[in-house]
Design a protein around this motif. Structure first.
Motif, PDB file in Angstrom:
ATOM      1  N   GLN A 122      41.618  43.367  34.877  1.00 48.84           N
ATOM      2  CA  GLN A 122      42.475  42.888  33.940  1.00 48.84           C
ATOM      3  C   GLN A 122      44.016  43.138  33.992  1.00 48.84           C
ATOM      4  OE1 GLN A 122      41.267  45.388  30.168  1.00 48.84           O
ATOM      5  NE2 GLN A 122      43.369  46.134  30.300  1.00 48.84           N
ATOM      6  N   THR A 123      44.759  42.213  33.593  1.00 51.27           N
ATOM      7  CA  THR A 123      46.454  42.699  33.730  1.00 51.27           C
ATOM      8  C   THR A 123      47.152  41.912  32.544  1.00 51.27           C
ATOM      9  OG1 THR A 123      48.170  42.864  35.334  1.00 51.27           O
ATOM     10  CG2 THR A 123      46.876  40.899  35.286  1.00 51.27           C
ATOM     11  N   GLY A 124      48.137  42.691  32.264  1.00 54.66           N
ATOM     12  CA  GLY A 124      49.039  42.040  31.455  1.00 54.66           C
ATOM     13  C   GLY A 124      49.860  41.105  32.097  1.00 54.66           C
ATOM     14  N   ILE A 125      49.955  39.808  31.329  1.00 54.65           N
ATOM     15  CA  ILE A 125      50.747  38.623  31.948  1.00 54.65           C
ATOM     16  C   ILE A 125      52.013  38.213  31.079  1.00 54.65           C
ATOM     17  CG2 ILE A 125      48.774  37.757  33.212  1.00 54.65           C
ATOM     18  CD1 ILE A 125      48.261  35.661  30.972  1.00 54.65           C
ATOM     19  N   ALA A 126      51.841  38.855  29.734  1.00 56.16           N
ATOM     20  CA  ALA A 126      53.016  38.720  28.963  1.00 56.16           C
ATOM     21  C   ALA A 126      52.790  39.701  27.809  1.00 56.16           C
ATOM     22  CB  ALA A 126      52.742  37.174  28.440  1.00 56.16           C
ATOM     23  N   ALA A 127      53.935  39.726  26.730  1.00 54.68           N
ATOM     24  CA  ALA A 127      53.881  40.712  25.595  1.00 54.68           C
ATOM     25  C   ALA A 127      52.350  40.308  24.906  1.00 54.68           C
ATOM     26  CB  ALA A 127      54.954  40.251  24.974  1.00 54.68           C
ATOM     27  N   ASP A 128      51.687  41.282  24.943  1.00 49.49           N
ATOM     28  CA  ASP A 128      50.369  41.099  23.924  1.00 49.49           C
ATOM     29  C   ASP A 128      49.571  40.299  24.682  1.00 49.49           C
ATOM     30  OD1 ASP A 128      51.354  43.306  22.129  1.00 49.49           O
ATOM     31  OD2 ASP A 128      52.477  41.775  20.862  1.00 49.49           O
ATOM     32  N   THR A 129      49.464  39.747  25.633  1.00 46.93           N
ATOM     33  CA  THR A 129      48.573  38.966  26.675  1.00 46.93           C
ATOM     34  C   THR A 129      48.052  39.547  27.671  1.00 46.93           C
ATOM     35  OG1 THR A 129      49.654  37.295  25.450  1.00 46.93           O
ATOM     36  CG2 THR A 129      48.235  36.749  27.191  1.00 46.93           C
ATOM     37  N   LEU A 130      46.662  39.396  27.775  1.00 50.04           N
ATOM     38  CA  LEU A 130      45.985  39.986  28.912  1.00 50.04           C
ATOM     39  C   LEU A 130      45.010  38.843  29.878  1.00 50.04           C
ATOM     40  CD1 LEU A 130      44.127  43.125  27.877  1.00 50.04           C
ATOM     41  CD2 LEU A 130      46.096  42.942  29.408  1.00 50.04           C
ATOM     42  N   LEU A 131      45.505  38.651  31.246  1.00 49.27           N
ATOM     43  CA  LEU A 131      44.372  37.870  31.858  1.00 49.27           C
ATOM     44  C   LEU A 131      43.049  38.719  32.355  1.00 49.27           C
ATOM     45  CD1 LEU A 131      43.700  35.552  33.879  1.00 49.27           C
ATOM     46  CD2 LEU A 131      45.039  37.034  35.821  1.00 49.27           C
ATOM     47  N   LEU A 132      42.203  38.016  32.140  1.00 47.21           N
ATOM     48  CA  LEU A 132      40.755  38.913  32.298  1.00 47.21           C
ATOM     49  C   LEU A 132      39.997  38.116  33.241  1.00 47.21           C
ATOM     50  CD1 LEU A 132      39.945  39.061  28.590  1.00 47.21           C
ATOM     51  CD2 LEU A 132      40.887  40.867  29.925  1.00 47.21           C
ATOM     52  N   ALA A 133      39.161  38.843  34.128  1.00 49.29           N
ATOM     53  CA  ALA A 133      38.379  38.206  35.082  1.00 49.29           C
ATOM     54  C   ALA A 133      37.356  39.161  35.814  1.00 49.29           C
ATOM     55  CB  ALA A 133      39.347  37.713  36.362  1.00 49.29           C
ATOM     56  N   SER A 134      36.158  38.641  35.978  1.00 46.96           N
ATOM     57  CA  SER A 134      35.140  39.321  36.542  1.00 46.96           C
ATOM     58  C   SER A 134      34.180  38.422  37.319  1.00 46.96           C
ATOM     59  CB  SER A 134      34.124  40.125  35.260  1.00 46.96           C
ATOM     60  OG  SER A 134      33.329  38.697  34.740  1.00 46.96           O
ATOM     61  N   VAL A 135      33.464  39.300  38.364  1.00 40.97           N
ATOM     62  CA  VAL A 135      32.500  38.654  39.140  1.00 40.97           C
ATOM     63  C   VAL A 135      31.373  39.804  39.316  1.00 40.97           C
ATOM     64  CG1 VAL A 135      32.315  38.294  41.625  1.00 40.97           C
ATOM     65  CG2 VAL A 135      34.416  38.015  40.572  1.00 40.97           C
ATOM     66  N   ARG A 136      30.056  39.179  39.324  1.00 35.10           N
ATOM     67  CA  ARG A 136      28.818  39.760  39.168  1.00 35.10           C
ATOM     68  C   ARG A 136      28.061  39.124  40.303  1.00 35.10           C
ATOM     69  NH1 ARG A 136      25.445  43.401  37.040  1.00 35.10           N
ATOM     70  NH2 ARG A 136      22.874  42.737  37.005  1.00 35.10           N
ATOM     71  N   HIS A 137      27.693  39.927  41.269  1.00 32.53           N
ATOM     72  CA  HIS A 137      26.911  39.662  42.620  1.00 32.53           C
ATOM     73  C   HIS A 137      25.653  40.149  42.444  1.00 32.53           C
ATOM     74  CE1 HIS A 137      25.771  37.714  46.326  1.00 32.53           C
ATOM     75  NE2 HIS A 137      25.381  38.804  46.564  1.00 32.53           N
ATOM     76  N   VAL A 138      24.155  39.687  42.386  1.00 31.47           N
ATOM     77  CA  VAL A 138      23.173  40.191  42.399  1.00 31.47           C
ATOM     78  C   VAL A 138      22.282  39.646  43.689  1.00 31.47           C
ATOM     79  CG1 VAL A 138      20.995  40.617  41.282  1.00 31.47           C
ATOM     80  CG2 VAL A 138      23.154  40.119  39.812  1.00 31.47           C
ATOM     81  N   ASN A 139      21.759  40.391  44.500  1.00 26.92           N
ATOM     82  CA  ASN A 139      21.258  40.204  45.600  1.00 26.92           C
ATOM     83  C   ASN A 139      19.689  39.837  45.414  1.00 26.92           C
ATOM     84  OD1 ASN A 139      23.229  40.878  47.151  1.00 26.92           O
ATOM     85  ND2 ASN A 139      22.636  42.676  47.891  1.00 26.92           N
ATOM     86  N   TRP A 140      19.621  38.286  44.662  1.00 31.46           N
ATOM     87  CA  TRP A 140      18.163  37.825  44.302  1.00 31.46           C
ATOM     88  C   TRP A 140      17.533  37.416  45.731  1.00 31.46           C
ATOM     89  CZ3 TRP A 140      16.209  39.263  40.059  1.00 31.46           C
ATOM     90  CH2 TRP A 140      16.916  39.443  38.947  1.00 31.46           C
TER      91      TRP A 140
END
Length: 320
Positions: A186-204
């Motif tokens: 996550q990181t702030g990109i403007a006042a009171d606004t966050l950019l959110l991102a995630s990656v989940r990798h499972v070795n199926w």
């Protein structure tokens, strides 16, 4: 682990899937399967204790794995096939802040699983077994980098394999739940606004559920790893109210799938809101729509298309 001070929370989720297709009927003609996926609920809880300014511990309860598939419509070739799996997990974590930017976390994870399986006579012999609870323990380790001036956080977590053996009423079931990697950003990109991102990798890749009864053999087998991505925006509207919009993506593997899991990849869309009361209680809720990818099954070459699910979630947290 990143909540300020001491924190406790309870969560509840409800998912209503619609998964159907067409395949060979008992008389050979193409026949609808009916909806084979059942609705289900999930609960979770967590407690975090701040031991010192730089040291904290937490215990987390969840239900990490599950399935409830039932081919109930008469006339379909697999009518009478069903499988259900329920699980519970407990994770004990510790976190140590190293300096202004870096921290590490890690601990132990315990998982308990039980289930049922039924398969009528097809090209394989009929088989049925009820599996009693089996459990195993693995480890969790990770670290994070933070810059509070721009609300930036990058956290990476690794969860190790967990071996399980489930005694059955017919044969016994053995498996190894695979290792996984989570990256949350996550990181702030403007006042009171966050950019959110995630990656989940499972070795199926290589995962299988193996019953030692020769009439059952391998119940499920996966040949590819799975990576799930999400990106979104979080916005604080006031000191009490905030909201988020998130898009998720899991790539299709473009290979035949198990008849007990007849989807291939997905795209999801979620909206959520959170409201903080003056006494410190935070109430969060959201809704997610999941568009499943089309799939063809291994056993009877059934085609599943245009399927989806709707999930609702509610969480109540308290920081003190």
């Amino acid at each position: 682990m990143f909540e300020a001070g001491n924190h406790v929370e309870l969560s509840f989720g409800s998912v209503s899937p619609s998964v159907s297709g067409t395949g060979p009927g008992s008389a050979g003609a193409s026949t609808p399967t009916g909806n084979v996926a059942q609705s289900y609920t999930q609960v979770g809880a967590a407690y975090k204790r701040q031991l010192k300014e730089s040291t904290s511990i937490a215990i987390i309860f969840d239900q990490p794995f599950g399935a409830d598939v039932n081919y109930a419509d008469a006339g379909y070739a697999l009518s009478g096939s069903a499988a259900s799996v329920t699980s519970t997990g407990l994770t004990l974590l510790g976190r140590q802040i190293l300096d202004e930017h870096f921290s590490v976390h890690g601990g132990l994870r315990y998982v308990s699983v039980k289930g049922k399986y039924n398969r009528p006579q097809t090209s394989l012999p009929a088989y049925s077994s009820t599996y009693s609870s089996g459990s195993g323990t693995g480890f969790v380790v990770g670290g994070a980098y933070e810059r509070k001036d721009i609300a930036l956080r990058l956290a990476v977590t690794y969860s190790g394999e967990i071996d399980l053996a489930l005694p059955g009423s017919a044969g016994s079931l053995t498996t190894t739940f695979p290792e996984s990697f989570n990256v949350d950003f996550q990181t702030g990109i403007a006042a009171d606004t966050l950019l959110l991102a995630s990656v989940r990798h499972v070795n199926w890749n290589g995962f299988s559920l193996n019953d030692d009864d020769p009439n059952a053999g391998t119940l499920v087998k996966y040949d590819s790893d799975v990576s799930t991505y999400s990106i979104g925006i979080g916005r604080r509207f006031s000191d009490q109210l905030s909201g988020s919009l998130t898009i998720g993506y899991e790539a299709a593997k473009d290979e035949k799938v198990s008849d007990l899991g007849p989807t291939d990849g997905n795209v999801s869309y979620a909206i959520g809101d959170a409201y903080t009361l003056e006494n410190g209680v935070k109430i969060s809720g959201g809704i997610r729509y999941v568009d499943f990818g089309d799939a063809v099954t291994k056993l009877v070459n059934a085609t599943f298309a245009d399927n989806s699910a709707v999930g609702l979630g509610l969480k109540i947290g308290y920081t003190f």
